[in-house]
Design an enzyme around this catalytic site. Structure first.
Site, PDB file in Angstrom:
ATOM      1  N   ASN A 218       0.870  -1.183   0.000  1.00  0.00           N
ATOM      2  CA  ASN A 218       0.000   0.000   0.000  1.00  0.00           C
ATOM      3  C   ASN A 218       0.906   1.231   0.000  1.00  0.00           C
ATOM      4  O   ASN A 218       1.442   1.609   1.038  1.00  0.00           O
ATOM      5  CB  ASN A 218      -0.888  -0.037   1.257  1.00  0.00           C
ATOM      6  CG  ASN A 218      -1.749   1.204   1.385  1.00  0.00           C
ATOM      7  OD1 ASN A 218      -1.850   2.011   0.452  1.00  0.00           O
ATOM      8  ND2 ASN A 218      -2.388   1.361   2.540  1.00  0.00           N
TER       9      ASN A 218
ATOM     10  N   LYS B 227       0.112   4.211  -0.388  1.00  0.00           N
ATOM     11  CA  LYS B 227      -0.575   5.418   0.142  1.00  0.00           C
ATOM     12  C   LYS B 227      -0.327   6.591  -0.812  1.00  0.00           C
ATOM     13  O   LYS B 227      -0.323   6.380  -2.023  1.00  0.00           O
ATOM     14  CB  LYS B 227      -0.130   5.698   1.571  1.00  0.00           C
ATOM     15  CG  LYS B 227      -0.272   4.445   2.448  1.00  0.00           C
ATOM     16  CD  LYS B 227      -0.120   4.676   3.906  1.00  0.00           C
ATOM     17  CE  LYS B 227      -0.278   3.351   4.649  1.00  0.00           C
ATOM     18  NZ  LYS B 227      -0.180   3.468   6.076  1.00  0.00           N
TER      19      LYS B 227
ATOM     20  N   HIS C  32      -9.651   1.202   4.681  1.00  0.00           N
ATOM     21  CA  HIS C  32      -8.387   1.428   5.397  1.00  0.00           C
ATOM     22  C   HIS C  32      -8.615   2.452   6.512  1.00  0.00           C
ATOM     23  O   HIS C  32      -9.377   3.403   6.352  1.00  0.00           O
ATOM     24  CB  HIS C  32      -7.307   1.927   4.422  1.00  0.00           C
ATOM     25  CG  HIS C  32      -5.947   1.924   5.034  1.00  0.00           C
ATOM     26  ND1 HIS C  32      -5.523   2.933   5.877  1.00  0.00           N
ATOM     27  CD2 HIS C  32      -4.929   1.035   4.966  1.00  0.00           C
ATOM     28  CE1 HIS C  32      -4.296   2.643   6.292  1.00  0.00           C
ATOM     29  NE2 HIS C  32      -3.911   1.502   5.748  1.00  0.00           N
TER      30      HIS C  32
ATOM     31  N   GLU D 250      -6.965   4.872   7.542  1.00  0.00           N
ATOM     32  CA  GLU D 250      -6.694   6.282   7.209  1.00  0.00           C
ATOM     33  C   GLU D 250      -7.886   6.902   6.481  1.00  0.00           C
ATOM     34  O   GLU D 250      -8.161   8.087   6.620  1.00  0.00           O
ATOM     35  CB  GLU D 250      -5.404   6.393   6.384  1.00  0.00           C
ATOM     36  CG  GLU D 250      -4.184   6.199   7.278  1.00  0.00           C
ATOM     37  CD  GLU D 250      -2.965   5.622   6.579  1.00  0.00           C
ATOM     38  OE1 GLU D 250      -2.911   5.623   5.344  1.00  0.00           O
ATOM     39  OE2 GLU D 250      -2.061   5.163   7.303  1.00  0.00           O
TER      40      GLU D 250
ATOM     41  N   GLU E 277      -5.653  -4.918  10.698  1.00  0.00           N
ATOM     42  CA  GLU E 277      -4.716  -3.802  10.811  1.00  0.00           C
ATOM     43  C   GLU E 277      -5.032  -2.988  12.061  1.00  0.00           C
ATOM     44  O   GLU E 277      -5.793  -2.018  12.002  1.00  0.00           O
ATOM     45  CB  GLU E 277      -4.846  -2.892   9.584  1.00  0.00           C
ATOM     46  CG  GLU E 277      -4.394  -3.511   8.302  1.00  0.00           C
ATOM     47  CD  GLU E 277      -3.675  -2.490   7.430  1.00  0.00           C
ATOM     48  OE1 GLU E 277      -2.551  -2.754   7.013  1.00  0.00           O
ATOM     49  OE2 GLU E 277      -4.239  -1.396   7.201  1.00  0.00           O
TER      50      GLU E 277
ATOM     51  N   GLY F 288       2.139   2.372  10.884  1.00  0.00           N
ATOM     52  CA  GLY F 288       3.108   3.465  10.790  1.00  0.00           C
ATOM     53  C   GLY F 288       3.741   3.862  12.114  1.00  0.00           C
ATOM     54  O   GLY F 288       4.405   4.894  12.202  1.00  0.00           O
TER      55      GLY F 288
ATOM     56  N   SER G 171       3.231  -1.846  10.589  1.00  0.00           N
ATOM     57  CA  SER G 171       4.662  -1.861  10.911  1.00  0.00           C
ATOM     58  C   SER G 171       5.354  -3.180  10.569  1.00  0.00           C
ATOM     59  O   SER G 171       6.227  -3.646  11.303  1.00  0.00           O
ATOM     60  CB  SER G 171       4.887  -1.497  12.391  1.00  0.00           C
ATOM     61  OG  SER G 171       4.447  -0.173  12.637  1.00  0.00           O
TER      62      SER G 171
HETATM   63  P1  PGA Z   1       2.678   0.466   7.713  1.00  0.00           P
HETATM   64  O1  PGA Z   1       1.201   0.656   7.077  1.00  0.00           O
HETATM   65  O2  PGA Z   1       3.237  -0.797   7.129  1.00  0.00           O
HETATM   66  O3  PGA Z   1       3.431   1.685   7.284  1.00  0.00           O
HETATM   67  O4  PGA Z   1       2.486   0.381   9.187  1.00  0.00           O
HETATM   68  C1  PGA Z   1       0.356  -0.424   6.896  1.00  0.00           C
HETATM   69  C2  PGA Z   1      -0.938   0.024   6.284  1.00  0.00           C
HETATM   70  O5  PGA Z   1      -1.390   1.139   6.545  1.00  0.00           O
HETATM   71  O6  PGA Z   1      -1.565  -0.722   5.515  1.00  0.00           O
END
Ligand code: PGA
Length: 251
Positions: A8, A10, A93, A95, A167, A173, A213
């Protein structure tokens, strides 16, 4: 089943040149890794520029709108995504839930439009730190999944490829990944929720991913120890060497 690793990206990288470079590095890096299925989800604007012929390497979208066409300024439908060769769509997601106020009901509409187009949804679910501290994590997962799948027929789901990504919001993140045992527990709970909603056969067929992460040091544990079916990777998917290391570690 091959592990499924989804990148992803983003809202990265900021130029098409960089996006192509990143895509090509991943493509090159995975040439010899045949036992993993890789899906790259770039920003939509780059999607039609990043084509692949490899059956183990596909592209996906990070979002879509639920209507097929019409006066919805700024939106892109699942139909349009299918038309340009996209096969996977991330739905719900955290976000998007956070910055765009996507509710479980909105997520459900999007999910249905993805299934109607016979694309593969990657439904994201997970609790916040606060919800976890209050002991509500299981309840949150149940609610998110039940509402997202409300009115989805057994027929439709048993004839689709379907992924659910656990998740936990606090792990995304943050550099604080979820313990392998916790992720495994969440995966089993998700299967149980699906089994109660539909049946055990469907629960067995659904692919459960972990995201939050993930890096080349911890990736292996989620697949080989926890027995999950794949990973959803944000930050580490922007570093081609690290991403390819992750792919190698899960086979
Ligand atoms: P990350 O994000 O690997 O940077 O923690 C995962 C995600 O948002 O799908």
């Amino acid at each position: 089943m091959k592990p499924l690793v989804v990148a992803n990206w983003k809202m990265n990288p900021t130029t098409l040149v960089e996006a192509k470079r990143l895509f090509d590095s991943v493509k090159k890096g995975i040439k010899k890794i045949k036992k993993v299925e890789v899906v790259v989800c770039p920003p939509l604007i780059y999607l039609s520029e990043l084509r692949t012929q490899d059956s183990n390497f596909k592209v996906g979208a990070q979002n879509c709108f639920w209507e097929k066409e019409g006066a919805y300024t700024g939106e892109i439908s699942a139909f349009m995504l299918k038309n340009i060769g996209c096969q996977y769509v991330i739905v719900g997601h955290s976000e998007r839930r956070k910055y765009f106020n996507e509710t479980d009901e909105i997520v459900s509409k999007k999910l249905k439009s993805v299934l109607d187009m016979e694309l593969t949804p990657i439904l994201c679910v997970g609790e916040t730190k606060e919800e976890r501290d209050q002991g509500k994590a299981d309840k949150v997962l149940k609610k998110q999944i039940e509402i997202a799948l409300n009115d989805v027929s057994k027929f439709k789901i048993q004839n689709s490829k379907f992924c659910i990504a656990y998740e936990p919001v606090w792990a995304i993140g943050s550099g604080k990944p979820c313990d392998v045992e916790e992720a495994q527990k969440a995966g089993l709970l998700i299967k149980k929720i699906i089994s109660n909603l539909f049946n055990i056969k469907i629960a067995e067929k659904i692919q459960i991913l972990y995201g939050g992460s993930v890096n080349s040091k911890n990736a292996e544990g989620y697949i080989k120890e926890a027995g999950l079916d794949g990973l959803l990777i944000g930050g580490a998917s922007l570093k081609p060497n690290e991403f390819v290391k992750i792919l190698k570690s899960v086979v």
